[in-house]
Design an enzyme around this catalytic site. Structure first.
Site, PDB file in Angstrom:
ATOM      1  N   HIS A  58     -19.791  10.662   7.063  1.00  0.00           N
ATOM      2  CA  HIS A  58     -21.245  10.540   7.133  1.00  0.00           C
ATOM      3  C   HIS A  58     -21.728  11.024   8.499  1.00  0.00           C
ATOM      4  O   HIS A  58     -20.923  11.243   9.410  1.00  0.00           O
ATOM      5  CB  HIS A  58     -21.695   9.095   6.870  1.00  0.00           C
ATOM      6  CG  HIS A  58     -21.216   8.097   7.874  1.00  0.00           C
ATOM      7  ND1 HIS A  58     -20.232   7.176   7.615  1.00  0.00           N
ATOM      8  CD2 HIS A  58     -21.592   7.889   9.155  1.00  0.00           C
ATOM      9  CE1 HIS A  58     -20.025   6.437   8.684  1.00  0.00           C
ATOM     10  NE2 HIS A  58     -20.829   6.838   9.634  1.00  0.00           N
TER      11      HIS A  58
HETATM   12  P1  TYD Z   1     -19.789   2.560   7.020  1.00  0.00           P
HETATM   13  O1  TYD Z   1     -20.625   2.780   8.238  1.00  0.00           O
HETATM   14  O2  TYD Z   1     -19.988   3.501   5.857  1.00  0.00           O
HETATM   15  O3  TYD Z   1     -18.267   2.545   7.480  1.00  0.00           O
HETATM   16  P2  TYD Z   1     -17.113   3.642   7.306  1.00  0.00           P
HETATM   17  O4  TYD Z   1     -17.722   4.969   7.531  1.00  0.00           O
HETATM   18  O5  TYD Z   1     -16.087   3.285   8.314  1.00  0.00           O
HETATM   19  O6  TYD Z   1     -16.565   3.473   5.920  1.00  0.00           O
HETATM   20  O7  TYD Z   1     -19.993   1.066   6.531  1.00  0.00           O
HETATM   21  C1  TYD Z   1     -19.229   0.515   5.497  1.00  0.00           C
HETATM   22  C2  TYD Z   1     -20.037  -0.586   4.841  1.00  0.00           C
HETATM   23  O8  TYD Z   1     -20.346  -1.614   5.775  1.00  0.00           O
HETATM   24  C3  TYD Z   1     -21.370  -0.107   4.271  1.00  0.00           C
HETATM   25  O9  TYD Z   1     -21.545  -0.728   3.002  1.00  0.00           O
HETATM   26  C4  TYD Z   1     -22.403  -0.633   5.207  1.00  0.00           C
HETATM   27  C5  TYD Z   1     -21.736  -1.839   5.835  1.00  0.00           C
HETATM   28  N1  TYD Z   1     -22.152  -2.011   7.234  1.00  0.00           N
HETATM   29  C6  TYD Z   1     -23.020  -3.040   7.577  1.00  0.00           C
HETATM   30  O10 TYD Z   1     -23.495  -3.806   6.722  1.00  0.00           O
HETATM   31  N2  TYD Z   1     -23.369  -3.201   8.884  1.00  0.00           N
HETATM   32  C7  TYD Z   1     -22.896  -2.383   9.864  1.00  0.00           C
HETATM   33  O11 TYD Z   1     -23.236  -2.562  11.065  1.00  0.00           O
HETATM   34  C8  TYD Z   1     -22.003  -1.311   9.496  1.00  0.00           C
HETATM   35  C9  TYD Z   1     -21.463  -0.362  10.523  1.00  0.00           C
HETATM   36  C10 TYD Z   1     -21.664  -1.163   8.165  1.00  0.00           C
END
Ligand code: TYD
Length: 144
Positions: A58
């Site tokens: 992302h």
């Molecule tokens: P994401 O940022 O997509 O993490 P990665 O790229 O490592 O897989 O986040 C994963 C999930 O966690 C997504 O459903 C959103 C949630 N999330 C929160 O609720 N709060 C936060 O501060 C973060 C970073 C993620």
């Protein structure tokens, strides 16, 4: 420009996080607006990941972040729509500052490596671009 560009066309920077070492271990610290160019509004960290796992895929529209790996080894693959760079986070005092507009993937190279992130803003799903084609379109529009 929010902070010094490491490469001419890439919006990231690598910092050495201040550390104090002694016989009883090493302590590292980062202060918002002093060691990094933004106020820290949120901290999150990712644990219990097996080697070989990829996360991320992302970009952010406005969020600034400091990534660091206090334990283990993680590769951060960055892509600004034109260039690709891989950054290895393999020691506790290495920090990666990311500006918005970078597509990133994180590859865990060792079991249970810990990825910590200090972020400039609260969690906001609307700040994410999770589709690669949408990212390329967004970058093109920004460049106009
Ligand atoms: P994401 O940022 O997509 O993490 P990665 O790229 O490592 O897989 O986040 C994963 C999930 O966690 C997504 O459903 C959103 C949630 N999330 C929160 O609720 N709060 C936060 O501060 C973060 C970073 C993620």
């Amino acid at each position: 420009m929010l902070f010094r560009k490491e490469k001419p066309n890439m919006q990231y920077g690598i910092i050495t996080i201040k550390s104090v070492g002694s016989n009883s271990g090493s302590l590292s610290f980062v202060e918002g607006l002093k060691d990094i160019p933004f106020e820290i509004k949120r901290i999150y960290y990712i644990t219990q990941v097996k080697a070989g796992i990829r996360r991320g895929s992302h970009a952010h529209k406005t969020l600034q972040q400091l990534l660091f790996c206090p334990y283990g080894k993680i590769r951060i693959d960055l892509n600004d729509g034109k260039e690709k760079h891989a950054i290895l986070l393999d020691r506790p005092n290495r920090g990666l500052l990311l500006n918005p507009g970078l597509w990133r993937e994180m590859l865990w190279l060792e079991d249970n490596s810990v990825l910590c992130v200090a972020a400039s803003d609260y969690y906001d799903e609307d700040d994410y671009i999770r589709d690669y084609q949408a990212f390329l379109k967004y970058i093109k529009e920004q460049g106009k």
